[in-house]
Scaffold this motif. Structure first.
Motif, PDB file in Angstrom:
ATOM      1  N   LEU A 100      -5.395  16.325  27.075  1.00  0.00           N
ATOM      2  CA  LEU A 100      -6.654  15.954  27.720  1.00  0.00           C
ATOM      3  C   LEU A 100      -7.280  14.752  27.018  1.00  0.00           C
ATOM      4  O   LEU A 100      -7.081  14.540  25.814  1.00  0.00           O
ATOM      5  N   ALA A 101      -8.072  14.017  27.767  1.00  0.00           N
ATOM      6  CA  ALA A 101      -8.730  12.836  27.211  1.00  0.00           C
ATOM      7  C   ALA A 101      -9.840  13.239  26.244  1.00  0.00           C
ATOM      8  O   ALA A 101     -10.405  14.332  26.339  1.00  0.00           O
ATOM      9  N   ALA A 102     -10.169  12.342  25.337  1.00  0.00           N
ATOM     10  CA  ALA A 102     -11.244  12.590  24.383  1.00  0.00           C
ATOM     11  C   ALA A 102     -12.570  12.755  25.108  1.00  0.00           C
ATOM     12  O   ALA A 102     -12.866  12.047  26.076  1.00  0.00           O
ATOM     13  N   HIS A 103     -13.354  13.719  24.660  1.00  0.00           N
ATOM     14  CA  HIS A 103     -14.718  13.956  25.180  1.00  0.00           C
ATOM     15  C   HIS A 103     -14.733  14.094  26.700  1.00  0.00           C
ATOM     16  O   HIS A 103     -15.593  13.536  27.380  1.00  0.00           O
ATOM     17  N   SER A 104     -13.792  14.877  27.222  1.00  0.00           N
ATOM     18  CA  SER A 104     -13.635  14.945  28.680  1.00  0.00           C
ATOM     19  C   SER A 104     -14.031  16.274  29.297  1.00  0.00           C
ATOM     20  O   SER A 104     -14.131  16.370  30.520  1.00  0.00           O
ATOM     21  N   ARG A 128     -12.071  17.009  19.493  1.00  0.00           N
ATOM     22  CA  ARG A 128     -11.732  15.732  20.127  1.00  0.00           C
ATOM     23  C   ARG A 128     -11.992  15.745  21.626  1.00  0.00           C
ATOM     24  O   ARG A 128     -12.536  14.781  22.186  1.00  0.00           O
ATOM     25  N   ILE A 129     -11.627  16.837  22.309  1.00  0.00           N
ATOM     26  CA  ILE A 129     -11.699  16.833  23.783  1.00  0.00           C
ATOM     27  C   ILE A 129     -13.060  17.264  24.322  1.00  0.00           C
ATOM     28  O   ILE A 129     -13.371  17.013  25.483  1.00  0.00           O
TER      29      ILE A 129
END
Length: 255
Positions: A100-104, A128-129
């Motif tokens: 998954l993308a960072a901060h998503s 992170r996510i």
């Protein structure tokens, strides 16, 4: 964890897992909503989603859910069951490498899987996510070991016949360990009563969904099923037994 082959140990149990594993009480989701402000606008990443039982809890309440699961057989079962829901998608990934993308994502859901994760690498990946105000909810159905003749007999059966039952059971975290894992980001805990009423076929399927239950061909398989039949016959009321749980949930933001 590598020593217990966590990623693949359920591959030959998927059908029983889908049909006979317990779901999670709706009171848990209501608590997340009322006490922690979790709303259907939050994007949920269900990590270690398995066959989708935990994902369905959120989908039924109109949440968007990304189910992250490394086991191909279990992920395929989740896709077959839930794939027609427009709010659902699945992803091959692990707790420490979700893809998954960072901060998503707003909420990370971990149901019945946390004890298989590497806690340090998982904390870093979750941090992170997650979006800055996001939360992690770690929860599981904790089977009651005492209180009725059936519950006590079932626990004795698992100890007698389970291949590595004690090792698996000892991996579940307690409140102190979860507080330590969340650190300063710990927000709270709750517990909810839950149960399954099972006929014999349901009880057999529930047992065989457990990774420590000897499978067909193992010399302990048939003796275990015979003991299960005897326990069921001794304890059944109106053709069913009650498998009782306390569903425990811990919430916070990993520091």
């Amino acid at each position: 964890m590598n020593d217990l082959q966590a990623t693949e140990r359920f591959s030959n149990r998927v059908e029983d897992y889908v049909r006979y594993r317990p779901d999670y009480p709706h009171a848990l989701l209501r608590w997340l909503q009322s006490e922690h402000g979790v709303t259907p606008r939050w994007l949920v990443a269900d990590i270690g989603a398995g066959t989708g039982i935990s994902s369905k809890l959120f989908l039924d309440a109109d949440y968007h859910v990304i189910a992250v699961e490394p086991n191909v057989a279990m992920r395929t079962a989740a896709e077959h069951w839930l794939g027609r829901d427009k709010n659902f998608r699945s992803l091959a990934g692990r707790a420490d490498a979700t893809g998954l993308a960072a901060h998503s994502v707003d909420l990370i859901s971990v149901a019945q899987a946390f004890h298989w994760f590497d806690e340090e690498t998982t904390r870093r990946e979750f941090h992170r996510i997650l979006r800055p105000q996001g939360l992690v909810a770690v929860y599981w159905n904790s089977r009651r070991l005492t209180g009725t003749r059936f519950l006590e007999g079932y626990e004795a059966l698992l100890k007698n016949y389970g291949t590595d039952y004690t090792s698996v059971a000892e991996r579940y975290a307690d409140e102190l360990r979860m507080r330590q894992w969340f650190g300063e980001g710990y927000r709270g805990t709750a517990s909810f009563e839950h149960r399954q009423l099972l006929d014999f076929d349901g009880l057999r399927g529930r047992l065989m969904s457990s990774s420590y239950a000897p499978v067909a061909g193992d010399p302990m398989h048939q003796p275990m099923l015979q003991a299960l039949r005897e326990l069921f016959d001794a304890c059944t009321e109106h053709g069913k037994v009650s498998l009782d749980y306390d569903t425990r949930v811990y919430v916070g933001h990993p520091g």
